[in-house]
Each structure stands twice: as C-alpha cells, then as structure tokens.
Enzyme design. Structure first.
Site, short mmCIF file in Angstrom:
data_model
loop_
_atom_site.label_atom_id
_atom_site.label_comp_id
_atom_site.label_asym_id
_atom_site.label_seq_id
_atom_site.Cartn_x
_atom_site.Cartn_y
_atom_site.Cartn_z
N TYR A 173 0.79 -1.23 0.00
CA TYR A 173 0.00 0.00 0.00
C TYR A 173 0.82 1.29 0.00
O TYR A 173 0.43 2.26 0.63
CB TYR A 173 -0.97 0.04 1.19
CG TYR A 173 -1.51 -1.31 1.61
CD1 TYR A 173 -2.17 -2.14 0.70
CD2 TYR A 173 -1.37 -1.76 2.92
CE1 TYR A 173 -2.66 -3.37 1.08
CE2 TYR A 173 -1.85 -2.99 3.31
CZ TYR A 173 -2.50 -3.80 2.39
OH TYR A 173 -2.98 -5.02 2.77
N HIS A 174 1.91 1.32 -0.75
CA HIS A 174 2.76 2.51 -0.76
C HIS A 174 3.01 3.04 -2.18
O HIS A 174 4.16 3.30 -2.54
CB HIS A 174 4.09 2.21 -0.07
CG HIS A 174 3.97 1.75 1.34
ND1 HIS A 174 4.95 0.99 1.96
CD2 HIS A 174 2.99 1.94 2.26
CE1 HIS A 174 4.57 0.74 3.20
NE2 HIS A 174 3.38 1.30 3.41
#
Length: 548
Positions: free
Chosen positions: A477-478
């Site tokens: 999730y980056h």
C-alpha cells in the site's frame, strides 16, 4: 456536509481530503483572509471501524464507503494476476484505513532527492516539517516534535511475548536493535511508532480537520464530490468541475489563487488526464482533447511489494485467541462501550529495517511483524494461533503506470504496478524471505514457534521461492511517483520542486504522487511532511519554519 448550490469563488480549491489535503486545508486557513474549498469524493469517515485501530483488518480487505478497492490490470510478472489495491476514501484518505505505522524513511532517501537537483528536499530540509507535524508522546527531541496535530506514540503491548521474542530473535540472528526507526539509525529490529492516541486511530483528518471544520468560517468542506476535471484557461488552472453523484448535475467552482490536487498516487494522475493534462496520444485514445502536454503524468509508478510468511503459534497468545468465535463480538462491544480491550491495538508493533547485502548504504528490506496469521490482505481467515512476518522490498527498480480506463470520471483508474520486472527486485525479495526465516528460527521464538504454514518448509530453491512470490506477493500500500517531482527541463517530470505543475499556472499536485523515488518505509508520514512543507511554500514561510 455536501451542498448542491453553486459555491462561487475561493482562493484555493483542494481536491482530496486525504493525508495531504487535510494538512493543506488546516494550514492555509490559519490565515482568516484565505478562503478554502476542500472537495472530497468520500464521506466523513466517522465509523467506529475507522476510529478503532483493530478495524484495520476489515477496512483493508474490502471495497466500501471507506475504501476505493481498486484492482490492477493483469500483472505480467505476477502470473498475470489482477492485484488488490486498497486506498482510503473519505476524510483522512488512506490514513483512515492504513496500519497506523509511523515511519519517515531513511535520511539518505531525502538527500538523494536533493542530489536529483530538487533544492530544499534534503533530510536537513524536511526534518523540520516532520517535527512540525508531530505531537510525539516522548516530547520534543532532536528527531521528534511536540505540539503538532499528528499524535505519534508507542504501542500499548510492547511487553507482549511475541513482540519481545521477534526483537530478541533479530538480535540473536546477528542484526542490530534500534530504539527508534525515525531517529539516529533506522537499521535493525525494534518497535514501531504508531499514529494511535488513547486507543484511537489518529488519521490526518482527526489531527488536522476535525478540530477546525466547525470553527473556521473560511473553510468549506464538501463530501461526496467527484471531480470531473480541472478547468484550464489560457495556460492557467482557474477552477474545478465536479458532481455529487453519478447522473447528478456538473457544478463549477472558481479558484482565485490556485487549485491544489491532493487525490493520491492513483487518482491525481487520473484527474490530470481527465483534464487534458498528460500524453496527448493516450488522451486522444479516450476522446479527451489535450490541454497541456506532460508525458510523465501517470508514469513512474513505484510501490512496495510484500510477501507474508506465516508460522503457527504453539501457545494461545496471538490475536486469534482474543477474537475467535464470539469473542470478536465482545471485542467490538467492549471498545464501543468503554474504549478498552483488544480493539485499541493494530497487532503490528514491531519490525525491522535490514539490508539484503552488507555493502548497501541503507536498508532495502522492511519487516512488519503481526501477532496473527495474515494472508491476502486479511481476506483469508486461518483459524489458529500464529504470527506473520511481512517481508517488503523497499527500493524497487520496477516501474509501473496509472492511466485512464475510460473518460468517465466515475470509472476506476487503470493501474499497472509492474512488480518484479527486474532480476534485482526478484533477488531482494528472495533474500528477504531467507533472512526472515533465519530470524524466525532463533531460540527467542522457540517457546512459541510451530510449523511454517506459508509458504511451507518445502519451498526452498530459488525457482520455487520465485514461483511462490509471483503467486502470493501483494502490495503493502505505498504507491508513489505518478506525478513525479523533477527539474523543469526534465521531459518526464510533472511538478517542480514547489509542486507546481510544470508549464501551467495556478495548479499544484501535493500528495505521494510527487515523490520522485520511493522512500524506504511506510509513506503516510512523508506525505504529511510534503503537505506541511508546501503549505509554508504557498504562504511564503518556508525559510522561517526551516530555521525554527
């Protein structure tokens, strides 16, 4: 508080009330003469699931009013899988659904930005803005700030035997132990700092927006507002068109000073392209007339690939024992009624930053240690006690892209992360798995360690590990980089060092999409820092804050 009547003109229009938009709205409206409109596609995010740290497992795994729930295009190096990309929707953006881990990255990351020619982005330049944002539970220190909007502290269960066990196992395996991943030395095993305060998630909305939304008359927040395009006239962004639902009338609002695009690494490039800003050939494929040529829009997508290794726990001390069966209902009721119990924790209070090779100048691997079995974004439920080592590759060579699936502003963007497109990326993940296994095998975890559940002890050869990673690896999730910051003569740069869109007046992009090179860690804290810094740039106060 969505309204349908025409809104007129504001000094600044912000698109997106996530980790960057919330900061900008709060900082710019400190000047009572400045009128700000904040448009957010989602809702208020007042649910107990958002407030309760333990709600993260539910928020991450499913599409909802809190989570855009995007799927990628088929990934060519990941067995052609469409991969899940949760992104926060509503006030606070992804800080309202994330794991609440506060990590800034390595100081060398920002010095590298400066070496790209980006004046003002070295570690010495950005540290004051990390500190300005922060209200650290340990008080003001050389590396931390006190009194800022963002509550940062330590987890409440650092004495849990599994957290103590993994840190000691790391030491036994020959790694350093560090007291503060955001301090003098990132490398080693240790405890994570968290954006949790008194058992509650402290999102960017909670820190920056909640205290001011009902008191500052110069701030207007409109939720449920889907942006159709940014209006550009004679080389200047002058306003925004949006609607309050599919099929609802398109409304217009004007910006006297600037439009600030803060919709995140997937939706900021989508909105730019819907506005005719991007690669003309790609825009024409969707019937969009080019307004401004910037071929870098949507390119340079970088993200952290993650694999989860699971072990059974031989003692009933993992989170599973606390939430199994009807106990899960009890956890929710206890938190709702008293604010106490297991709901106050995120289950992720320890980890590490490690090197895959000793000659590296900084860690290229991160470990998130979860005191439960986690698989496939918590979508797979393994009903037994256990623990998980997330192995995350920090510095990928692979680059993906974000484009348009259609010209419909209500359509999801087209995402291709392009994970594992290089041999070095595959090597680092493979080595990370071996390092994690070596740590898990140490005596400190012997009282609790059962069999390796996933991938299992038979997966040992390079080819077998690579095949398992292709089949099971996921994002952690980056995503960043899709409106990359760069020099104004760089043909693939989208914004300059002040986050101004190159070649246009009155438009900035301020969010994780401007990050030129992915930092070594979780990206929420850097996104907040970027917004703090650009708020001071806009107000002409940057030098003052940096000197403080």
């Amino acid at each position: 508080m969505a309204k349908s009547e025409p809104l007129g003109t504001f000094d600044y229009i912000m698109i997106g009330a996530g980790s960057a938009g919330a900061v900008l709205a709060a900082r710019l409206t400190e000047d009572p003469a400045v009128r700000v409109l904040l448009l957010e596609a989602g809702g208020a995010n007042t649910s107990v699931l958002v407030r309760m740290p333990a709600g993260v497992g539910t928020l991450i795994k499913q599409k909802s009013k809190h989570n855009w729930g995007f799927w990628s295009e088929p990934e060519p190096h990941m067995d052609g899988r469409r991969m899940w990309h949760p992104r926060g929707k509503g006030l606070g953006g992804s800080s309202a659904i994330n794991g609440m881990v506060y990590v800034r990255g390595h100081p060398r990351d920002y010095d590298q930005w400066r070496q790209l020619g980006l004046e003002g982005w070295s570690y010495a330049d950005v540290l004051p803005y990390f500190r300005k944002a922060e209200d650290y539970s340990g008080g003001h220190t050389e590396f931390h700030g006190a009194g800022g909007p963002l509550k940062v502290g330590w987890g409440e269960r650092s004495d849990h035997p599994l957290y103590r066990g993994i840190i000691e196992a790391g030491r036994q395996a020959g790694h350093k132990v560090t007291p503060d991943f955001n301090g003098a030395d990132q490398e080693g095993f240790g405890r994570y700092q968290l954006t949790i305060n008194d058992g509650q998630r402290w999102s960017a909305a909670r820190g920056y927006l909640t205290p001011i939304m009902d008191t500052r008359r110069n701030l207007r927040v409109v939720t449920g507002a889907r942006v159709h395009r940014i209006v550009v006239e004679q080389g200047r962004a002058v306003g925004v068109e949006y609607s309050l639902g599919q099929g609802k009338p398109v409304q217009s609002v004007r910006a006297a000073s600037e439009v600030l695009l803060c919709a995140g690494a997937f939706q900021s490039p989508q909105i730019l392209q819907l506005s005719g800003i991007g690669d003309p050939e790609k825009l024409k494929m969707h019937g969009i007339a080019p307004v401004h040529v910037l071929k870098g829009v949507g390119e340079n997508l970088q993200d952290h690939l993650d694999v989860t290794l699971n072990w059974a726990c031989t003692q009933p001390i993992s989170l599973y024992n606390e939430i199994r069966g009807l106990r899960q209902l009890k956890v929710g009721l206890q938190y709702l009624l008293t604010g106490k119990g297991t709901g106050r924790q995120n289950g992720l209070e320890a980890g590490a930053f490690l090197k895959s090779r000793p000659d590296l100048d900084r860690p290229d691997l991160q470990i998130h240690f979860v005191i439960a079995i986690m698989q496939d974004h918590a979508k797979v439920q393994v009903k037994r006690d256990g623990f998980t080592l997330h192995v995350c590759q920090l510095r990928p060579e692979s680059r993906g892209r974000v484009g348009l699936a259609s010209a419909d502003p209500y359509a999801d963007p087209a995402i291709l992360a392009n994970f594992l497109s290089t041999e070095e990326d595959r090597r680092v993940v493979r080595e990370g798995i071996r390092i994690a296994r070596h740590v898990a095998a140490q005596d400190a975890l012997a009282p609790y360690r059962g069999e390796e559940i996933w991938p299992g002890s038979t997966v040992q050869a390079d080819d077998d590990i690579d095949a398992w990673v292709r089949a099971r690896g996921e994002t952690i999730y980056h995503p960043v980089g899709t409106a990359r910051m760069g020099l104004r003569d760089d043909p693939m740069a989208v914004v300059d060092k002040d986050c101004k869109v190159i070649g246009l007046e009155g438009l900035r992009v301020v969010d994780a999409s401007v990050i030129p090179l992915l930092i070594g860690g979780n990206t929420n804290a850097p996104t907040i820092m970027i917004a703090e810094k650009i708020a001071d740039v806009i107000r002409g106060r940057e030098a003052l804050a940096a000197a403080a």
